[in-house]
Design an enzyme around this catalytic site. Structure first.
Site, PDB file in Angstrom:
ATOM      1  N   LYS A  21       0.842  -1.202   0.000  1.00 37.48           N
ATOM      2  CA  LYS A  21       0.000   0.000   0.000  1.00 37.48           C
ATOM      3  C   LYS A  21       0.879   1.255   0.000  1.00 37.48           C
ATOM      4  O   LYS A  21       0.677   2.175  -0.781  1.00 37.48           O
ATOM      5  CB  LYS A  21      -0.918   0.008   1.229  1.00 37.48           C
ATOM      6  CG  LYS A  21      -1.957  -1.075   1.219  1.00 37.48           C
ATOM      7  CD  LYS A  21      -2.985  -0.884   2.319  1.00 37.48           C
ATOM      8  CE  LYS A  21      -2.439  -1.179   3.692  1.00 37.48           C
ATOM      9  NZ  LYS A  21      -2.209  -2.575   3.991  1.00 37.48           N
ATOM     10  N   CYS A  49     -11.176   2.543  17.787  1.00 37.45           N
ATOM     11  CA  CYS A  49     -10.090   1.567  17.610  1.00 37.45           C
ATOM     12  C   CYS A  49      -9.116   1.483  18.769  1.00 37.45           C
ATOM     13  O   CYS A  49      -8.673   0.404  19.118  1.00 37.45           O
ATOM     14  CB  CYS A  49      -9.350   1.808  16.290  1.00 37.45           C
ATOM     15  SG  CYS A  49      -8.304   3.246  16.238  1.00 37.45           S
ATOM     16  N   MET A  50      -8.781   2.619  19.403  1.00 34.63           N
ATOM     17  CA  MET A  50      -7.711   2.566  20.402  1.00 34.63           C
ATOM     18  C   MET A  50      -8.166   2.822  21.824  1.00 34.63           C
ATOM     19  O   MET A  50      -7.370   2.715  22.751  1.00 34.63           O
ATOM     20  CB  MET A  50      -6.644   3.609  20.052  1.00 34.63           C
ATOM     21  CG  MET A  50      -5.906   3.357  18.782  1.00 34.63           C
ATOM     22  SD  MET A  50      -5.368   1.659  18.636  1.00 34.63           S
ATOM     23  CE  MET A  50      -4.499   1.439  20.173  1.00 34.63           C
ATOM     24  N   MET A  98      -7.011  -4.723  17.160  1.00 35.42           N
ATOM     25  CA  MET A  98      -8.460  -4.552  17.292  1.00 35.42           C
ATOM     26  C   MET A  98      -9.186  -5.778  17.852  1.00 35.42           C
ATOM     27  O   MET A  98     -10.271  -5.659  18.399  1.00 35.42           O
ATOM     28  CB  MET A  98      -9.067  -4.174  15.943  1.00 35.42           C
ATOM     29  CG  MET A  98      -8.572  -2.864  15.416  1.00 35.42           C
ATOM     30  SD  MET A  98      -8.672  -1.582  16.649  1.00 35.42           S
ATOM     31  CE  MET A  98      -7.106  -0.810  16.448  1.00 35.42           C
ATOM     32  N   GLY A 122      -3.979   1.451  14.734  1.00 35.74           N
ATOM     33  CA  GLY A 122      -4.483   1.241  13.386  1.00 35.74           C
ATOM     34  C   GLY A 122      -4.299   2.422  12.460  1.00 35.74           C
ATOM     35  O   GLY A 122      -4.310   2.272  11.246  1.00 35.74           O
ATOM     36  N   GLN A 123      -4.146   3.617  13.025  1.00 35.93           N
ATOM     37  CA  GLN A 123      -4.088   4.823  12.187  1.00 35.93           C
ATOM     38  C   GLN A 123      -2.763   5.542  12.393  1.00 35.93           C
ATOM     39  O   GLN A 123      -2.138   5.414  13.445  1.00 35.93           O
ATOM     40  CB  GLN A 123      -5.249   5.753  12.538  1.00 35.93           C
ATOM     41  CG  GLN A 123      -6.610   5.114  12.326  1.00 35.93           C
ATOM     42  CD  GLN A 123      -7.738   6.101  12.554  1.00 35.93           C
ATOM     43  OE1 GLN A 123      -8.169   6.759  11.638  1.00 35.93           O
ATOM     44  NE2 GLN A 123      -8.198   6.218  13.782  1.00 35.93           N
TER      45      GLN A 123
END
Lengths: 754, 149
Positions: free
Chosen positions: A80, A172-173, A340, A377-378
């Site tokens: 990616k 998510c966190m 997650m 995740g980000q």
């Protein structure tokens, strides 16, 4: 007409050359080297790994991306990251401001910046007049650079005077944050990626590292390759690609991880693999309701989690539970990694606590390779949202909204009158969208995220977007949330503006501006300031010209706090490829081992103990007695399967970016459902058949993919596909403490489409 | 007689020109490799190179699966590009190492160049698709077959 032999030969050659010419550019392109004028340093736009990238610029265009050899990824990128360029020049980039003049459902019309900003500001002023400060809200993102999140937090909490500031990190966190806070007293991990090079045991639970964090997976695999005796335990109901390098894979029934973790602790104590010298000195034992207790109480609490009982609950063979516990405790240094699968649970905070318990029980902490390291995740959930306190209950640098002293400190620093910051905690994400549906929150500013795709129980929660006024910054026309936006601001995209991101390992790195913003796009800090001023916020609150000015303020604010990164000047961030905080001075190299004397500058050099958990009043971390509890909606007779969601390597989040890269889009053009072969046989489903997933919320059809990745009784759908919004199927129950929804488990029926 | 030869040559030249134009049209209008033609009814599989290549180039596919690239899910398109040539990476059955390998391995290539003087083709020493995970480690651990005395 006469043709000489010479003319004939020339004619023939010309015809052949004409035929060849079409293929020439392709051949040339295939062999052509990418020539660039300059390479500009930055951080990858995608996941929380935070890989360093170099953007190659030729003229005024970005033409290439390669890994930054000086960052933690040592020049490597995943597929990616390596294909980021087509995203910048995607055909559906939003380059002009737009408003919806006729209200929801009417078309978006291109307008001038002034008109768009006034349109949004008017709506916010009306909302404030009608409902007071809490009638407006900000919904941010772990993808926005730190300066943007810090600025928005300040504008809303000290300008509009509402704590309705939340963002997608809540989805998510939040459980990892609450896990670190409850156990260690301060958020953010104590370890770093360096631990992957020295750990002799990896405990990976609830994380498909291979697909969600490929560059880290490669680092773990490299460690295994260099030292085959290194043990890798993967605990995941799905047998994903991550398990390819595992010595032990434990497929537990989804939602039974609390029992598994307690079972491992039971074995560690029973086999006398615990470390009394460590926990006697550094640990308090705490009951589930927060009361102090003793090690004997903990031992008695664990008595029921025998490997046999754990096998009964989780489906993991008792022998494997024992093996896992021994691997974990007997190794010289164990590194836990989770994501997650642990966080997106109604007992996500407890699950986080139980992982920390294992480390504290065995002393596998505070040494190179021994650490509980939560993966994010980000790209900027840690630095941008967690550290700047851009959530409903937080203030910058670990301060809390509910704490009067903390509010007073921030009011003084921001130069606003005492009492400006409200003591009431704002709406967390799910509550915010419910409040929007009820009409108590009348206007929301959504930045750099796509909630109409990512919220759970979409049928219920998108009602908020249908009701409230929505101002949104967005780069791509295919974002689902645009359907609800009343005004759209075209924000400058990654590498069209500058900003700092903080990744999983407390590393802050600067993405420098490589190219000019496309079309009429503007940097988000400019949009936020212009909007806030027009909406009535005193412009003295944001006397900045650039993002660098905001960074300077935030850096100064961090001085002396447990998040101290005062040593990270903009100039230094331009020179270096990321620095790990705490970093209190310009000559400080950054910190690898937090809470460790001699490593962490916040631990006094003369501290009597090697470890000092300074986030706790007595300097000791907590081992919690957290019992097993089932998920909110386990499978039952009526809905006999468990549905879970996750990522595939080719797409990131809602695929508004990866969907623009032909290679990635073609690899996974649409969502599917993974079904175990045994279940498929019983259901009479073959590969490619249309299969219906029906939950208590909704039903949807997916093509079947028959694979033993899923254990029997479990089905999996990736969530990237905007045409198949799988989150419609999920409930929106949240964790009691972190308020994070349970995306990983809901009950479903599965049957072949008639 | 001479005019007949000329006439034949003229016809032949026109035919040749026609063939050239025809091939030019084909090249412009259609992708070089039409993988999707093999499964037009299943668009989900357009870029699923492995399912076909497991049969057509079984050895290469198996090598890839067992390689580090396979274990890390560095898929075919990352180095080879899209077969239809419509992707962001130019399609090539034999990617140029200086361009393609350098995307990810530039620092290692520079180290190699400094140490050994470099090589025009990475694949000379690192055969394509053949870099199995754990290979070295397992070789070190494998019994030598010799007794210690």
């Amino acid at each position: 007409m006469t043709v000489s032999r010479r003319e004939f030969l020339i004619g023939s050659a010309a015809a052949l050359a004409l035929g060849m010419v079409g293929s020439a550019p392709r051949a040339a392109a295939a062999g052509k080297k990418e020539s660039v004028d300059r390479w500009v340093k930055g951080v990858c736009r995608y996941c929380g790994t935070g890989c360093g990238v170099l953007v190659g610029v030729r003229g005024d265009r970005a033409v290439a991306v390669k890994g930054d050899p000086n960052n933690h990824n040592a020049g490597l990128l995943c597929l990616k990251g390596a294909m980021l360029i087509p995203v910048i020049y995607a055909g559906d980039r939003i380059t002009e401001p737009m408003i919806r003049r006729g209200g929801k459902g009417s078309p978006l019309t291109k307008v001038s910046w002034d008109e768009a900003l006034d349109f949004a500001a008017d709506a916010f002023r009306k909302a404030l007049d009608a409902g007071g400060p809490d009638a407006v809200a900000y919904y941010g993102s772990g993808q926005a650079p730190t300066e943007e999140s810090y600025l928005a937090n300040k504008i809303w909490k000290a300008g509009f005077r509402t704590n309705n500031v939340d963002g997608n990190p809540r989805l998510c966190m939040a459980s990892a944050v609450a896990g670190y806070l409850t156990t260690f007293g301060k958020d953010e991990p104590m370890g770093t990626y360096n631990d992957m090079d020295t750990a002799t045991c990896f405990f990976i639970i609830g994380s498909n590292t291979s697909e969600a964090h490929p560059v880290l997976f490669r680092r773990i695999a490299q460690r295994k390759e260099n030292s085959p005796d290194v043990k890798i335990i993967v605990a995941d109901p799905r047998r994903t690609n991550t398990s390819r390098i595992a010595d032990l894979h434990m497929s537990f029934i989804a939602g039974t991880d609390l029992a598994l973790l307690n079972g491992m602790a039971h074995v560690i104590i029973r086999e006398e693999l615990d470390n009394p010298r460590f926990y006697g000195r550094y640990v308090n034992f705490v009951t589930n309701d927060g009361k102090p207790c003793a090690f004997e109480d903990y031992k008695a609490f664990l008595a029921e989690y025998t490997p046999e009982k754990v096998q009964e609950i989780t489906g993991v063979p008792a022998a494997d539970v024992i093996r896992a516990a021994k691997f974990f405790a007997e190794s010289s240094s164990t590194l836990s990694l989770w994501c997650m699968g642990i966080n997106q649970r109604t007992r996500g905070v407890w699950a986080n606590n139980l992982i920390h318990n294992l480390h504290l029980l065995t002393g596998q902490i505070g040494r190179p390779g021994a650490s509980p390291l939560s993966l994010t995740g980000q790209p900027n959930a840690c630095g941008g949202v967690r550290d700047t306190g851009s959530l409903a209950h937080l203030l910058p640098a670990g301060r809390m909204v509910a704490n009067e002293k903390h509010r007073a400190e921030m009011e003084e620093f921001w130069g606003v009158p005492k009492g400006t910051i409200q003591p009431k905690i704002g709406h967390h994400t799910v509550a915010l969208f419910e409040a929007m549906a009820k009409g108590t929150v009348r206007a929301v500013f959504i930045h750099c995220t796509n909630p109409a795709h990512t919220l759970p129980d979409l049928n219920a929660l998108t009602k908020g977007l249908e009701t409230a006024f929505v101002a949104q910054t967005e780069c791509f026309m295919d974002a689902e949330t645009l359907k609800y936006a009343d005004v759209v601001f075209p924000a400058a995209f990654w590498c069209e503006t500058d900003g700092v991101c903080g990744c999983t390992e407390r590393r802050y790195a600067l993405t420098e501006q490589a190219i000019k913003p496309m079309g009429n796009c503007r940097p988000t800090v400019q949009i936020l300031m212009d909007f806030a001023e027009r909406a009535g916020v005193d412009p003295k609150l944001f006397p900045y010209r650039t993002a660098a000015d905001i960074w300077e303020e935030w850096r100064t604010l961090s001085k002396g706090s447990p998040y101290d990164f005062y040593g990270m000047t903009r100039a230094r961030l331009k020179r270096e490829s990321g620095i790990k905080w705490p970093c209190p001075a310009e000559d400080h190299p950054g910190t690898n081992l937090r809470y460790v004397r001699g490593e962490d500058p916040l631990v006094p050099a003369n501290h009597p103990d090697r470890l000092f958990f300074y986030g706790r009043p007595d300097g000791r971390a907590n081992i919690f007695l957290r019992p097993h509890q089932p998920p909110f909606e386990p499978a039952d007779k009526e809905y006999p399967f468990v549905l879970t969601t996750g990522r595939v390597i080719d797409h990131w989040h809602t695929a508004t970016m990866t969907g623009k890269v032909p290679e990635l889009q073609k690899a996974y053009p649409s969502a599917f459902v993974e079904i175990n072969p045994d279940d498929a046989k019983k259901l009479g489903v073959s590969n490619g058949d249309r299969v219906v997933l029906e939950t208590r919320r909704d039903k949807m059809t997916f093509p079947a993919r028959i694979t033993d990745t899923c254990m029997p009784g479990l089905v999996f759908c990736p969530f990237f596909d905007k045409n198949k919004l799988v989150n419609r199927l999920f409930h929106h129950a949240v964790d009691n403490t972190s308020k994070e929804p349970e995306y990983k488990i809901c009950a479903t029926k599965v049957y072949k489409q008639a | 007689m001479r005019s007949n030869v000329k006439r034949t040559l003229q016809v032949f030249a026109v035919l040749l020109l026609g063939v050239g134009v025809f091939f030019l049209y084909l090249d412009k209008a259609f992708p070089r490799v039409r993988c999707e033609g093999a499964h037009l009814s299943v668009p989900e599989k357009y870029a699923d190179c492995v399912s076909c290549h497991a049969k057509s180039t079984a050895r290469a596919t198996q090598d890839w699966k067992e390689s580090k690239h396979g274990a890390m899910l560095v898929k075919c398109v990352v180095c080879h590009g899209e077969p239809d040539g419509k992707g962001s990476i130019p399609f090539s059955a034999n990617p140029d190492p200086a361009t393609i390998c350098a995307r990810c391995h530039d620092p290692a290539m520079q180290r190699m160049a400094a140490k050994f003087g470099g090589s025009a083709d990475c694949n000379t020493c690192h055969p394509r698709h053949q870099n199995p995970l754990h290979s070295d480690a397992y070789q070190h651990k494998a019994p030598s077959g010799k007794t210690s005395f």
